[in-house]
Design a protein around this motif. Sequence first.
Motif, PDB file in Angstrom:
ATOM      1  N   ALA A 169      66.986  10.018 109.101  1.00  0.00           N
ATOM      2  CA  ALA A 169      66.506  11.259 108.923  1.00  0.00           C
ATOM      3  C   ALA A 169      65.300  10.851 108.968  1.00  0.00           C
ATOM      4  O   ALA A 169      64.138  11.379 109.382  1.00  0.00           O
ATOM      5  CB  ALA A 169      66.477  12.116 107.452  1.00  0.00           C
ATOM      6  N   LEU A 181      63.351  17.927 110.290  1.00  0.00           N
ATOM      7  CA  LEU A 181      64.928  17.356 110.244  1.00  0.00           C
ATOM      8  C   LEU A 181      64.783  17.186 108.360  1.00  0.00           C
ATOM      9  O   LEU A 181      65.349  17.751 107.581  1.00  0.00           O
ATOM     10  CB  LEU A 181      65.587  16.457 110.421  1.00  0.00           C
ATOM     11  N   GLN A 184      65.075  20.552 106.414  1.00  0.00           N
ATOM     12  CA  GLN A 184      66.670  21.270 106.059  1.00  0.00           C
ATOM     13  C   GLN A 184      67.265  19.858 105.396  1.00  0.00           C
ATOM     14  O   GLN A 184      68.560  20.344 105.044  1.00  0.00           O
ATOM     15  CB  GLN A 184      67.626  21.283 107.541  1.00  0.00           C
ATOM     16  N   THR A 188      71.211  20.414 104.548  1.00  0.00           N
ATOM     17  CA  THR A 188      71.992  19.631 105.644  1.00  0.00           C
ATOM     18  C   THR A 188      73.336  18.358 104.824  1.00  0.00           C
ATOM     19  O   THR A 188      74.139  18.327 104.648  1.00  0.00           O
ATOM     20  CB  THR A 188      71.610  18.930 106.434  1.00  0.00           C
TER      21      THR A 188
ATOM     22  N   LYS B 160      69.985  17.259 115.790  1.00  0.00           N
ATOM     23  CA  LYS B 160      68.966  16.701 115.651  1.00  0.00           C
ATOM     24  C   LYS B 160      69.664  15.806 113.782  1.00  0.00           C
ATOM     25  O   LYS B 160      69.677  14.673 114.128  1.00  0.00           O
ATOM     26  CB  LYS B 160      67.945  16.834 114.481  1.00  0.00           C
ATOM     27  N   SER B 161      70.287  16.776 113.333  1.00  0.00           N
ATOM     28  CA  SER B 161      70.736  15.807 112.048  1.00  0.00           C
ATOM     29  C   SER B 161      72.244  15.435 112.497  1.00  0.00           C
ATOM     30  O   SER B 161      72.375  13.865 111.703  1.00  0.00           O
ATOM     31  CB  SER B 161      71.940  17.085 111.641  1.00  0.00           C
ATOM     32  N   ALA B 164      70.632  12.101 113.946  1.00  0.00           N
ATOM     33  CA  ALA B 164      70.252  11.332 112.237  1.00  0.00           C
ATOM     34  C   ALA B 164      71.010  10.372 111.778  1.00  0.00           C
ATOM     35  O   ALA B 164      70.806   9.698 111.053  1.00  0.00           O
ATOM     36  CB  ALA B 164      69.464  12.576 111.681  1.00  0.00           C
ATOM     37  N   PHE B 165      71.943  10.774 111.728  1.00  0.00           N
ATOM     38  CA  PHE B 165      73.316  10.878 110.874  1.00  0.00           C
ATOM     39  C   PHE B 165      73.869   9.061 111.039  1.00  0.00           C
ATOM     40  O   PHE B 165      73.604   8.269 111.040  1.00  0.00           O
ATOM     41  CB  PHE B 165      74.148  11.506 110.380  1.00  0.00           C
ATOM     42  N   ALA B 192      78.551  16.173 108.723  1.00  0.00           N
ATOM     43  CA  ALA B 192      77.486  16.674 108.352  1.00  0.00           C
ATOM     44  C   ALA B 192      77.187  18.046 109.684  1.00  0.00           C
ATOM     45  O   ALA B 192      75.929  18.357 110.050  1.00  0.00           O
ATOM     46  CB  ALA B 192      76.531  15.399 110.043  1.00  0.00           C
TER      47      ALA B 192
END
Lengths: 203, 203
Positions: A169, A181, A184, A188, B160-161, B164-165, B192
């Motif tokens: 992130a 991001l 959040q 998240t 996006k999350s 990112a992961f 996620a």
Amino acid sequence: MSRGDARDRLVQAAIDLIWTSSYGAVSVDAICERAQVRKGSFYHFFASKDDLVVTALDTHWGTRRPVLDEIFSASRPPLQRLQRYFAHISERQGEVREQYGRVLGCFHHAVGSECVQKPTAVAAKAQELSLALRRYLETALRDAQGEGALPPGDPVAAAKSLFAFVTGALTQARVHDDLELLRQLPQTAWLALGMAGPPQRST
Amino acid sequence: MSRGDARDRLVQAAIDLIWTSSYGAVSVDAICERAQVRKGSFYHFFASKDDLVVTALDTHWGTRRPVLDEIFSASRPPLQRLQRYFAHISERQGEVREQYGRVLGCFHHAVGSECVQKPTAVAAKAQELSLALRRYLETALRDAQGEGALPPGDPVAAAKSLFAFVTGALTQARVHDDLELLRQLPQTAWLALGMAGPPQRST
DNA sequence: GTTGTAGATGACTGTTTAGTCAAGTTCGAG
DNA sequence: CTCGAACTTGACTAAACAGTCATCTACAAC
């Protein structure tokens, strides 16, 4: 200019320049110019460019460590530590953006992922700091499991997953200069631990 | 050496050298030496170092794209696309490790995060490919929500999350030359998205 | 077989790089 | 005042850097 000032300016110039661009793109001359220090003085204080960068990584970590120590204080409930850490990340990057005009992510992580391959002192230091940061997460997760706030499991593996998510992130935030991001993250990040949402306050 | 052979060797040498170290650490001379091509020929085929690197990014993407197209085929249930993608990542990085002797993560992502700051053609290309990859996830998530396989929500934010992961995990895998986190990806990535585990086969 | 063109070659330029060094300055302790 | 240590300075080197160029070669079209 008082005693030892030049040395500090060199370290700060290295942090600023490398963080805002990259390790490979910053020359000793550029650092000297920014610090208003002559080449000869540079090599009076540091044996090499890498020597300075290692010092810069350590110095930067020295400013973050007390903050992390407070956030991850053992006197705080473990899940609250994590919650505060997630909130801290976006706050902190907001400050970084104000100071540097851009979201920059994690300093030693950026340096580390650029320098992994050839095992230099810089790469070793960056990895050391990366591991140190991950251990904060590990301890909090272990404590959380210990008091039943989190289902049992391997805290090392869980910390790795969570750390991957956080650093991912931060890197995305850096690449797109986007705080969204990270804002959040307090919501998240818990998903990466298999939890539906942030823990309830036990007041 | 047949027609166009030298050009291809230059592109492949650039991919190999930059992927295994970094953009900033690889010189034109090093690329030429590896490709067994003379400096003059380099500039016969490419206008600049950056021109070659952009071509290298495109060429590499060209080898990954058909694989992704197959994995994310619309004829496959959306959650199965993701499941296959997660499995593919660790398989692929296992191949990379065999070929290069090390886990290297994502090529254009490594280049991109090194070059973000100064807006060059290289940085633009890397970001373009990064976005292209994220859109595969986005589409799959949107489709999954559309057919009720995933609870409704913003598919862009979710992508996006998840992205990112995934990129965080790939970067950690690169830094520590460790496939473990990637092997867990098919299980942990669902977290996620707020799901307890991988979807059940609907045979 | 002449000619056009794609490619190959190695020597070249000018700049930037990390790092060196001898000669200076500053300043506090004795 | 004197001495030495900490620090400063600017000129220096040698290597590496990206990029240039005139010349050569191979070969296909005519």
